[in-house]
Design a protein around this motif. Structure first.
Motif, PDB file in Angstrom:
ATOM      1  N   ASN A  31      26.129  -8.671 -59.567  1.00  0.00           N
ATOM      2  CA  ASN A  31      26.457  -9.309 -58.294  1.00  0.00           C
ATOM      3  C   ASN A  31      27.500  -8.481 -57.558  1.00  0.00           C
ATOM      4  O   ASN A  31      28.130  -7.592 -58.133  1.00  0.00           O
ATOM      5  CB  ASN A  31      26.966 -10.747 -58.502  1.00  0.00           C
ATOM      6  N   GLN A  33      30.612  -9.011 -54.490  1.00  0.00           N
ATOM      7  CA  GLN A  33      31.392 -10.025 -53.783  1.00  0.00           C
ATOM      8  C   GLN A  33      32.166  -9.406 -52.629  1.00  0.00           C
ATOM      9  O   GLN A  33      32.592  -8.256 -52.711  1.00  0.00           O
ATOM     10  CB  GLN A  33      32.381 -10.671 -54.769  1.00  0.00           C
ATOM     11  N   TYR A  35      35.534 -10.072 -50.104  1.00  0.00           N
ATOM     12  CA  TYR A  35      36.781 -10.813 -49.991  1.00  0.00           C
ATOM     13  C   TYR A  35      37.470 -10.410 -48.690  1.00  0.00           C
ATOM     14  O   TYR A  35      37.244  -9.333 -48.156  1.00  0.00           O
ATOM     15  CB  TYR A  35      37.730 -10.472 -51.145  1.00  0.00           C
ATOM     16  N   GLN A  37      41.523 -10.327 -46.947  1.00  0.00           N
ATOM     17  CA  GLN A  37      42.941 -10.434 -47.245  1.00  0.00           C
ATOM     18  C   GLN A  37      43.717 -10.303 -45.953  1.00  0.00           C
ATOM     19  O   GLN A  37      43.634  -9.279 -45.266  1.00  0.00           O
ATOM     20  CB  GLN A  37      43.380  -9.346 -48.221  1.00  0.00           C
ATOM     21  N   GLY A  42      47.196 -13.192 -50.587  1.00  0.00           N
ATOM     22  CA  GLY A  42      46.202 -13.005 -51.630  1.00  0.00           C
ATOM     23  C   GLY A  42      44.810 -12.894 -51.064  1.00  0.00           C
ATOM     24  O   GLY A  42      44.571 -13.100 -49.888  1.00  0.00           O
ATOM     25  N   LEU A  43      43.897 -12.535 -51.934  1.00  0.00           N
ATOM     26  CA  LEU A  43      42.510 -12.387 -51.514  1.00  0.00           C
ATOM     27  C   LEU A  43      41.806 -13.725 -51.444  1.00  0.00           C
ATOM     28  O   LEU A  43      42.060 -14.615 -52.251  1.00  0.00           O
ATOM     29  CB  LEU A  43      41.762 -11.504 -52.499  1.00  0.00           C
ATOM     30  N   HIS A  45      37.987 -15.309 -51.462  1.00  0.00           N
ATOM     31  CA  HIS A  45      36.583 -15.008 -51.700  1.00  0.00           C
ATOM     32  C   HIS A  45      35.738 -15.487 -50.521  1.00  0.00           C
ATOM     33  O   HIS A  45      35.883 -16.619 -50.064  1.00  0.00           O
ATOM     34  CB  HIS A  45      36.127 -15.707 -52.975  1.00  0.00           C
ATOM     35  N   LEU A  48      29.310 -14.257 -52.417  1.00  0.00           N
ATOM     36  CA  LEU A  48      28.775 -13.519 -53.554  1.00  0.00           C
ATOM     37  C   LEU A  48      27.274 -13.363 -53.355  1.00  0.00           C
ATOM     38  O   LEU A  48      26.600 -14.325 -52.997  1.00  0.00           O
ATOM     39  CB  LEU A  48      29.071 -14.267 -54.861  1.00  0.00           C
ATOM     40  N   PHE A  88      37.274  -6.521 -48.366  1.00  0.00           N
ATOM     41  CA  PHE A  88      36.992  -5.728 -49.565  1.00  0.00           C
ATOM     42  C   PHE A  88      35.694  -6.199 -50.197  1.00  0.00           C
ATOM     43  O   PHE A  88      35.372  -7.385 -50.169  1.00  0.00           O
ATOM     44  CB  PHE A  88      38.099  -5.935 -50.610  1.00  0.00           C
ATOM     45  N   GLY A  93      34.063  -6.123 -62.930  1.00  0.00           N
ATOM     46  CA  GLY A  93      35.084  -5.136 -63.270  1.00  0.00           C
ATOM     47  C   GLY A  93      36.115  -5.105 -62.169  1.00  0.00           C
ATOM     48  O   GLY A  93      37.287  -4.899 -62.415  1.00  0.00           O
ATOM     49  N   LEU A  94      35.656  -5.315 -60.969  1.00  0.00           N
ATOM     50  CA  LEU A  94      36.527  -5.605 -59.838  1.00  0.00           C
ATOM     51  C   LEU A  94      37.630  -4.601 -59.591  1.00  0.00           C
ATOM     52  O   LEU A  94      38.810  -4.942 -59.568  1.00  0.00           O
ATOM     53  CB  LEU A  94      37.097  -7.010 -59.984  1.00  0.00           C
ATOM     54  N   THR A  95      37.258  -3.370 -59.441  1.00  0.00           N
ATOM     55  CA  THR A  95      38.185  -2.405 -58.887  1.00  0.00           C
ATOM     56  C   THR A  95      37.857  -2.289 -57.409  1.00  0.00           C
ATOM     57  O   THR A  95      36.741  -1.947 -57.047  1.00  0.00           O
ATOM     58  CB  THR A  95      38.036  -1.031 -59.566  1.00  0.00           C
ATOM     59  N   PHE A  96      38.821  -2.614 -56.594  1.00  0.00           N
ATOM     60  CA  PHE A  96      38.577  -2.652 -55.169  1.00  0.00           C
ATOM     61  C   PHE A  96      38.818  -1.306 -54.522  1.00  0.00           C
ATOM     62  O   PHE A  96      39.660  -0.543 -54.940  1.00  0.00           O
ATOM     63  CB  PHE A  96      39.509  -3.670 -54.519  1.00  0.00           C
ATOM     64  N   GLY A  97      38.101  -1.067 -53.439  1.00  0.00           N
ATOM     65  CA  GLY A  97      38.403   0.075 -52.598  1.00  0.00           C
ATOM     66  C   GLY A  97      39.564  -0.266 -51.693  1.00  0.00           C
ATOM     67  O   GLY A  97      40.226  -1.282 -51.876  1.00  0.00           O
ATOM     68  N   GLU A  98      39.787   0.579 -50.728  1.00  0.00           N
ATOM     69  CA  GLU A  98      40.919   0.339 -49.832  1.00  0.00           C
ATOM     70  C   GLU A  98      40.596  -0.664 -48.752  1.00  0.00           C
ATOM     71  O   GLU A  98      41.473  -1.082 -48.015  1.00  0.00           O
ATOM     72  CB  GLU A  98      41.378   1.654 -49.218  1.00  0.00           C
TER      73      GLU A  98
END
Lengths: 106, 115
Positions: A31, A33, A35, A37, A42-43, A45, A48, A88, A93-98
């Motif tokens: 999936n 997602q 978000y 901000q 905070g982020l 959601h 999804l 975002f 695993g949720l490593t976000f980009g900038e």
């Protein structure tokens, strides 16, 4: 962990216009997602979309997913000044980009 | 919708002190919690993943002894920044997922300023 990379980095539009942001990722996903901000907050959601879906709607938001191209797009229709925020995408695993910094001018 | 409460929202401390940040899932059982930090105008960086009852998994480059994470129950995870220094000043955000769900719910974040 996997990474989402958003494009463009910054987008400035007038209120009422549509805003489109894109996201690319590297490996297969279950999936994706989106978000938002607000500055210093905070982020939140937004939506999804699962790997077996191609398009999903939520209010003024429309998300598409192209697993063959490993990309997704977020469309905000009839934008409002309150939509000004960073957006975002993220996969498991949720490593976000900038993120994409969206500015909607009144 | 699901709510994640993060406390405190802001903390100012002297260099050398330790600071504890709490992250609570208010209406669901969070089997997994994540801790992120964010520098101004930069992206979120995942620091560690914690599963209830087990040791946290830290991302490369994150010091385990510096950032102590405890996930003692299904509704609470804590991050302790030990012997804080000015370079630890940042925005820390936690998030939580419910078992078998794909959505992460985020706390409002904690702004840490170390003098």
């Amino acid at each position: 962990s996997q990474q989402g990379e958003e494009d463009p980095q910054a987008l400035s539009i007038q209120e009422g216009e549509n805003a489109t942001m894109n996201c690319s990722y590297k490996t297969s996903i279950n999936n994706l997602q989106w978000y938002r901000q607000n500055s210093g907050r905070g982020l939140v959601h937004l939506i999804l979309i699962r790997s077996n879906e191609r398009e999903k709607h939520s209010g003024r938001l429309r998300v598409t997913l192209d697993t063959s191209k490993k990309s997704s797009s977020l469309l905000i229709t009839a934008s409002r000044a309150a939509d000004t925020a960073s957006y975002f995408c993220a996969t498991e695993g949720l490593t976000f980009g900038e993120g994409t910094q969206l500015t909607v001018n009144p | 919708g699901a709510v994640v409460s993060q406390h405190p929202s802001r903390v100012i401390c002297k260099s050398g002190t330790s600071v504890k940040i709490e992250c609570r899932s208010l209406d669901f059982q969070a089997t997994t919690m994540f801790w992120y930090r964010q520098f101004p105008k930069q992206s979120l960086m995942l620091m560690a993943t914690s599963n209830e009852g087990s040791k946290a998994t830290y991302e490369q480059g994150v010091e385990k002894d510096k950032f102590l994470i405890n996930h003692a129950s299904l509704t609470l995870s804590t991050l302790t920044v030990t012997s804080a220094h000015p370079e630890d000043s940042s925005f820390y955000i936690c998030s939580a997922t419910e078992r078998d769900q794909g959505i992460q719910y985020f706390g409002a974040g904690t702004r840490l300023s170390v003098l």
